[in-house]
Design a protein around this motif. Sequence first.
Motif, short mmCIF file in Angstrom:
data_model
loop_
_atom_site.label_atom_id
_atom_site.label_comp_id
_atom_site.label_asym_id
_atom_site.label_seq_id
_atom_site.Cartn_x
_atom_site.Cartn_y
_atom_site.Cartn_z
N HIS A 140 0.80 -1.23 0.00
CA HIS A 140 0.00 0.00 0.00
C HIS A 140 0.83 1.28 0.00
N VAL A 141 2.15 1.18 0.14
CA VAL A 141 2.98 2.37 0.36
C VAL A 141 3.11 3.21 -0.91
N ASP A 142 2.84 4.50 -0.77
CA ASP A 142 3.00 5.49 -1.84
C ASP A 142 4.34 6.19 -1.59
N PRO A 143 5.35 5.96 -2.45
CA PRO A 143 6.68 6.54 -2.19
C PRO A 143 6.68 8.06 -2.08
N HIS A 144 5.94 8.74 -2.94
CA HIS A 144 5.95 10.20 -2.88
C HIS A 144 5.32 10.70 -1.58
N ALA A 145 4.18 10.17 -1.23
CA ALA A 145 3.51 10.60 -0.01
C ALA A 145 4.37 10.29 1.22
N THR A 146 5.00 9.13 1.23
CA THR A 146 5.84 8.74 2.37
C THR A 146 7.06 9.65 2.48
N ALA A 147 7.69 9.94 1.35
CA ALA A 147 8.85 10.84 1.36
C ALA A 147 8.44 12.23 1.82
N ARG A 148 7.31 12.71 1.33
CA ARG A 148 6.83 14.05 1.71
C ARG A 148 6.53 14.13 3.20
N LEU A 149 5.87 13.13 3.72
CA LEU A 149 5.50 13.14 5.13
C LEU A 149 6.72 12.99 6.03
N LEU A 150 7.72 12.23 5.59
CA LEU A 150 8.93 12.12 6.41
C LEU A 150 9.65 13.47 6.49
N VAL A 151 9.74 14.18 5.38
CA VAL A 151 10.39 15.50 5.40
C VAL A 151 9.65 16.43 6.37
N GLY A 152 8.33 16.41 6.32
CA GLY A 152 7.56 17.24 7.25
C GLY A 152 7.75 16.82 8.69
N ALA A 153 7.71 15.51 8.94
CA ALA A 153 7.87 15.01 10.31
C ALA A 153 9.28 15.27 10.82
N TRP A 154 10.28 15.02 9.98
CA TRP A 154 11.67 15.25 10.37
C TRP A 154 11.87 16.71 10.77
N THR A 155 11.36 17.62 9.94
CA THR A 155 11.53 19.04 10.22
C THR A 155 10.83 19.43 11.51
N GLY A 156 9.62 18.93 11.71
CA GLY A 156 8.91 19.22 12.95
C GLY A 156 9.63 18.70 14.17
N VAL A 157 10.14 17.48 14.09
CA VAL A 157 10.90 16.91 15.21
C VAL A 157 12.13 17.77 15.50
N GLN A 158 12.82 18.21 14.45
CA GLN A 158 14.02 19.03 14.65
C GLN A 158 13.68 20.35 15.33
N LEU A 159 12.63 21.01 14.90
CA LEU A 159 12.27 22.30 15.47
C LEU A 159 11.88 22.18 16.94
N VAL A 160 11.18 21.11 17.27
CA VAL A 160 10.79 20.90 18.67
C VAL A 160 12.00 20.50 19.51
N THR A 161 12.83 19.62 18.98
CA THR A 161 13.96 19.10 19.75
C THR A 161 14.94 20.20 20.12
N GLU A 162 15.14 21.18 19.24
CA GLU A 162 16.12 22.22 19.56
C GLU A 162 15.69 23.10 20.73
N THR A 163 14.41 23.01 21.12
CA THR A 163 13.94 23.78 22.27
C THR A 163 13.96 22.97 23.56
N LEU A 164 14.31 21.69 23.45
CA LEU A 164 14.31 20.81 24.62
C LEU A 164 15.75 20.44 24.98
N PRO A 165 16.27 20.99 26.06
CA PRO A 165 17.70 20.81 26.37
C PRO A 165 18.12 19.38 26.67
N ASP A 166 17.16 18.53 27.02
CA ASP A 166 17.53 17.17 27.40
C ASP A 166 17.29 16.16 26.28
N ARG A 167 17.01 16.64 25.07
CA ARG A 167 16.73 15.72 23.97
C ARG A 167 17.79 15.85 22.88
N ASP A 168 18.11 14.72 22.24
CA ASP A 168 19.10 14.66 21.18
C ASP A 168 18.39 14.35 19.86
N LEU A 169 18.73 15.10 18.81
CA LEU A 169 18.01 14.95 17.55
C LEU A 169 18.19 13.55 16.96
#
Length: 218
Positions: A140-169
């Motif tokens: 069922h995996v759609d490569p484009h949708a999966t790649a797009r969602l990972l980029v969005g999720a990765w970016t969101g995780v990075q932005l949140v993580t940089e505000t949390l001093p006890d978390r490593d990206l």
Amino acid sequence: MAKQERAIHTRRMILEAAAEMFNEFGYDATSIGGLIDRIQLTRGGLYFHFTSKEQLARAVLDEAVTMNGLAPQALKLQEWVDLALLLAYRLPREPLLSASIRLSVDIKARGLFGTRWPDWIRVGEELLVEAGNRGELLAHVDPHATARLLVGAWTGVQLVTETLPDRDLSEEISCLFELILPNIASAGVLAKLDTSPYRAERLLLEAGSPVIRSARRV
């Protein structure tokens, strides 16, 4: 040759200093005058390489899509994982990479220069298409949708993580893959994938790339 090497070194020094300023102050508050003061270079010396702040920002974004440390793997899905883990390891340690994110989320800079997110989506989609052709993905995996969602999720995780001093990206992206992969990888492939937060450092060492062990906060 020595003159050419000096010019390359100076250009890189300017670009990295500009990236640090984009990270610290944002695009609007970064100035050519401030950059000259920081690197102790004449205005003419700077303009030989970059004639404007806009040109500097574009050059920083040109450095955003990087495959440093990525090596061919038996599984294309592992390469997709590796690329995200490598970026997670490198970004807090490399001003040029972190500045590319800063410019991408800055509304004014994004309007002027766009982002490199479409390029990352394309790279990820190519890897996932090949993984699918090899039978590594669930049907069922759609490569484009999966790649797009990972980029969005990765970016969101990075932005949140940089505000949390006890978390490593790297650790956070490793956790992200633990959630994603069971939903896209075929059973036989899933058990073979390495999502360790330490994998990127090992890959860089194997590639002979410089490894900066302590990450700075951006």
